[in-house]
Structure formats: C-alpha cells, structure tokens
Design a protein around this motif. Structure first.
Motif, PDB file in Angstrom:
ATOM      1  N   ALA A   7     -38.882 -35.200 -14.208  1.00  5.58           N
ATOM      2  CA  ALA A   7     -38.137 -34.471 -12.635  1.00  5.58           C
ATOM      3  C   ALA A   7     -37.707 -32.623 -12.871  1.00  5.58           C
ATOM      4  CB  ALA A   7     -37.383 -35.439 -11.734  1.00  5.58           C
ATOM      5  N   ALA A   8     -36.883 -33.040 -14.102  1.00 10.16           N
ATOM      6  CA  ALA A   8     -36.314 -31.369 -14.350  1.00 10.16           C
ATOM      7  C   ALA A   8     -37.025 -30.150 -14.394  1.00 10.16           C
ATOM      8  CB  ALA A   8     -34.980 -31.485 -14.863  1.00 10.16           C
ATOM      9  N   ARG A   9     -38.465 -30.965 -15.818  1.00  5.08           N
ATOM     10  CA  ARG A   9     -38.835 -29.828 -15.880  1.00  5.08           C
ATOM     11  C   ARG A   9     -40.641 -29.284 -14.660  1.00  5.08           C
ATOM     12  NH1 ARG A   9     -43.101 -30.909 -21.090  1.00  5.08           N
ATOM     13  NH2 ARG A   9     -40.300 -30.896 -21.955  1.00  5.08           N
ATOM     14  N   THR A  10     -40.415 -30.711 -14.035  1.00  2.72           N
ATOM     15  CA  THR A  10     -41.762 -30.469 -12.824  1.00  2.72           C
ATOM     16  C   THR A  10     -40.571 -29.388 -11.823  1.00  2.72           C
ATOM     17  OG1 THR A  10     -43.063 -32.519 -12.811  1.00  2.72           O
ATOM     18  CG2 THR A  10     -43.042 -31.386 -10.927  1.00  2.72           C
ATOM     19  N   ALA A  11     -39.468 -29.449 -10.884  1.00  4.76           N
ATOM     20  CA  ALA A  11     -39.382 -28.774 -10.370  1.00  4.76           C
ATOM     21  C   ALA A  11     -38.596 -27.147 -10.981  1.00  4.76           C
ATOM     22  CB  ALA A  11     -37.504 -29.073 -10.076  1.00  4.76           C
ATOM     23  N   GLN A  12     -38.366 -27.124 -12.457  1.00  2.00           N
ATOM     24  CA  GLN A  12     -37.995 -25.993 -13.125  1.00  2.00           C
ATOM     25  C   GLN A  12     -39.594 -24.739 -12.597  1.00  2.00           C
ATOM     26  OE1 GLN A  12     -37.816 -25.642 -16.939  1.00  2.00           O
ATOM     27  NE2 GLN A  12     -36.842 -23.920 -16.871  1.00  2.00           N
ATOM     28  N   HIS A  13     -41.161 -25.787 -13.514  1.00  4.44           N
ATOM     29  CA  HIS A  13     -41.955 -25.314 -12.670  1.00  4.44           C
ATOM     30  C   HIS A  13     -42.193 -24.659 -11.661  1.00  4.44           C
ATOM     31  CE1 HIS A  13     -43.350 -25.588 -17.024  1.00  4.44           C
ATOM     32  NE2 HIS A  13     -43.688 -26.543 -17.345  1.00  4.44           N
ATOM     33  N   LEU A  14     -41.948 -24.923 -10.737  1.00  9.26           N
ATOM     34  CA  LEU A  14     -42.332 -25.181  -9.340  1.00  9.26           C
ATOM     35  C   LEU A  14     -41.179 -23.658  -9.092  1.00  9.26           C
ATOM     36  CD1 LEU A  14     -42.530 -28.696  -7.692  1.00  9.26           C
ATOM     37  CD2 LEU A  14     -44.332 -26.820  -8.221  1.00  9.26           C
ATOM     38  N   ALA A  15     -40.231 -23.623  -9.470  1.00  9.74           N
ATOM     39  CA  ALA A  15     -39.445 -22.518  -9.200  1.00  9.74           C
ATOM     40  C   ALA A  15     -39.607 -21.474 -10.450  1.00  9.74           C
ATOM     41  CB  ALA A  15     -37.975 -22.571  -9.827  1.00  9.74           C
ATOM     42  N   VAL A  16     -40.317 -21.289 -11.241  1.00 10.95           N
ATOM     43  CA  VAL A  16     -40.629 -20.653 -11.581  1.00 10.95           C
ATOM     44  C   VAL A  16     -42.505 -19.906 -10.677  1.00 10.95           C
ATOM     45  CG1 VAL A  16     -42.507 -19.267 -14.227  1.00 10.95           C
ATOM     46  CG2 VAL A  16     -39.846 -20.868 -14.343  1.00 10.95           C
ATOM     47  N   GLY A  17     -43.257 -21.206 -10.489  1.00 13.30           N
ATOM     48  CA  GLY A  17     -44.140 -20.884  -9.475  1.00 13.30           C
ATOM     49  C   GLY A  17     -43.928 -19.397  -8.222  1.00 13.30           C
ATOM     50  N   ALA A  18     -43.044 -19.943  -7.913  1.00 14.91           N
ATOM     51  CA  ALA A  18     -42.053 -19.632  -6.746  1.00 14.91           C
ATOM     52  C   ALA A  18     -41.772 -17.594  -7.037  1.00 14.91           C
ATOM     53  CB  ALA A  18     -41.705 -20.369  -5.964  1.00 14.91           C
ATOM     54  N   LEU A  19     -41.282 -18.038  -8.042  1.00 13.05           N
ATOM     55  CA  LEU A  19     -39.921 -16.803  -8.228  1.00 13.05           C
ATOM     56  C   LEU A  19     -41.569 -15.734  -8.501  1.00 13.05           C
ATOM     57  CD1 LEU A  19     -37.717 -15.274  -9.066  1.00 13.05           C
ATOM     58  CD2 LEU A  19     -38.430 -16.043 -11.430  1.00 13.05           C
ATOM     59  N   THR A  20     -42.472 -16.108  -9.351  1.00 13.87           N
ATOM     60  CA  THR A  20     -43.539 -15.031  -9.294  1.00 13.87           C
ATOM     61  C   THR A  20     -44.331 -15.118  -7.933  1.00 13.87           C
ATOM     62  OG1 THR A  20     -43.823 -16.270 -12.307  1.00 13.87           O
ATOM     63  CG2 THR A  20     -45.689 -15.162 -11.044  1.00 13.87           C
ATOM     64  N   ALA A  21     -44.642 -15.683  -7.401  1.00 19.95           N
ATOM     65  CA  ALA A  21     -45.507 -15.333  -5.853  1.00 19.95           C
ATOM     66  C   ALA A  21     -44.036 -14.615  -5.036  1.00 19.95           C
ATOM     67  CB  ALA A  21     -45.600 -16.733  -6.056  1.00 19.95           C
ATOM     68  N   HIS A  22     -43.042 -15.079  -4.887  1.00 19.43           N
ATOM     69  CA  HIS A  22     -42.685 -14.693  -4.269  1.00 19.43           C
ATOM     70  C   HIS A  22     -41.537 -13.889  -3.903  1.00 19.43           C
ATOM     71  CE1 HIS A  22     -44.876 -17.315  -1.683  1.00 19.43           C
ATOM     72  NE2 HIS A  22     -44.767 -18.188  -1.832  1.00 19.43           N
ATOM     73  N   GLY A  23     -41.069 -14.121  -5.364  1.00 20.56           N
ATOM     74  CA  GLY A  23     -39.166 -12.970  -5.526  1.00 20.56           C
ATOM     75  C   GLY A  23     -38.609 -13.931  -5.838  1.00 20.56           C
ATOM     76  N   LEU A  24     -36.987 -13.132  -6.175  1.00 21.11           N
ATOM     77  CA  LEU A  24     -36.356 -14.027  -6.654  1.00 21.11           C
ATOM     78  C   LEU A  24     -35.464 -14.394  -4.983  1.00 21.11           C
ATOM     79  CD1 LEU A  24     -33.827 -15.373  -8.259  1.00 21.11           C
ATOM     80  CD2 LEU A  24     -32.777 -13.400  -8.439  1.00 21.11           C
ATOM     81  N   ALA A  25     -35.228 -13.212  -3.603  1.00 22.53           N
ATOM     82  CA  ALA A  25     -34.829 -13.109  -2.910  1.00 22.53           C
ATOM     83  C   ALA A  25     -35.017 -14.278  -2.186  1.00 22.53           C
ATOM     84  CB  ALA A  25     -34.519 -12.257  -2.355  1.00 22.53           C
ATOM     85  N   HIS A  26     -36.772 -15.299  -1.773  1.00 19.45           N
ATOM     86  CA  HIS A  26     -36.864 -15.495  -1.508  1.00 19.45           C
ATOM     87  C   HIS A  26     -36.985 -16.980  -1.114  1.00 19.45           C
ATOM     88  CE1 HIS A  26     -40.547 -18.260   0.624  1.00 19.45           C
ATOM     89  NE2 HIS A  26     -40.963 -16.582   1.034  1.00 19.45           N
ATOM     90  N   PRO A  27     -36.855 -17.286   0.510  1.00 19.24           N
ATOM     91  CA  PRO A  27     -35.719 -19.271   0.151  1.00 19.24           C
ATOM     92  C   PRO A  27     -36.369 -20.651  -0.174  1.00 19.24           C
ATOM     93  CG  PRO A  27     -36.409 -17.746   2.388  1.00 19.24           C
ATOM     94  CD  PRO A  27     -36.592 -16.965   1.253  1.00 19.24           C
ATOM     95  N   LEU A  28     -37.705 -19.953  -0.301  1.00 18.00           N
ATOM     96  CA  LEU A  28     -38.457 -21.630  -1.006  1.00 18.00           C
ATOM     97  C   LEU A  28     -38.535 -20.850  -2.649  1.00 18.00           C
ATOM     98  CD1 LEU A  28     -40.722 -23.172  -1.514  1.00 18.00           C
ATOM     99  CD2 LEU A  28     -42.447 -21.534  -1.820  1.00 18.00           C
TER     100      LEU A  28
END
Length: 65
Positions: A7-28
C-alpha cells in the motif's frame, strides 16, 4: 511483501504520477503525498522496512552487483 508495504509503495507511485501531471501545489498531489506518508508510517510502525522500498540511485548500482 506485506499488504502495508504494498500500500505504501502504491501510494507513493500514485503521488509521483500526480506530481508529474499536476505539480506540487495541486490538491490531488498533496492528498496523495499525505496518503503515501501515512501508509509508510503505518507499515514502519508494524516493523516493515519501508526505507528499503526505493533506494537512492547510487545504491541501486551497488545492489545489482
């Protein structure tokens, strides 16, 4: 691999994807980073070595030998 570590690994990968797509300040991105840190903390508290999930680039070469 324990479910908490997975779960930790999956959450980390999802966060990196959101960071790449939306940037650090995005709520997602912020929500997914919070979920990743919470999942990692829970796994760590249960004794799972979450610090070994992703090694630093220099360490990867050492592990491959």
């Amino acid at each position: 691999m324990a479910a908490l570590t997975r779960a930790a690994r999956t959450a980390q990968h999802l966060a990196v994807g959101a960071l790449t797509a939306h940037g650090l300040a995005h709520p997602l991105t912020l929500a997914l980073l919070a979920a990743a840190s919470t999942a990692a903390a829970r796994a760590w508290d249960r004794g799972h070595p979450v610090d070994a999930l992703h090694t630093a680039p220099g360490q990867r070469a050492d592990c491959a030998r």
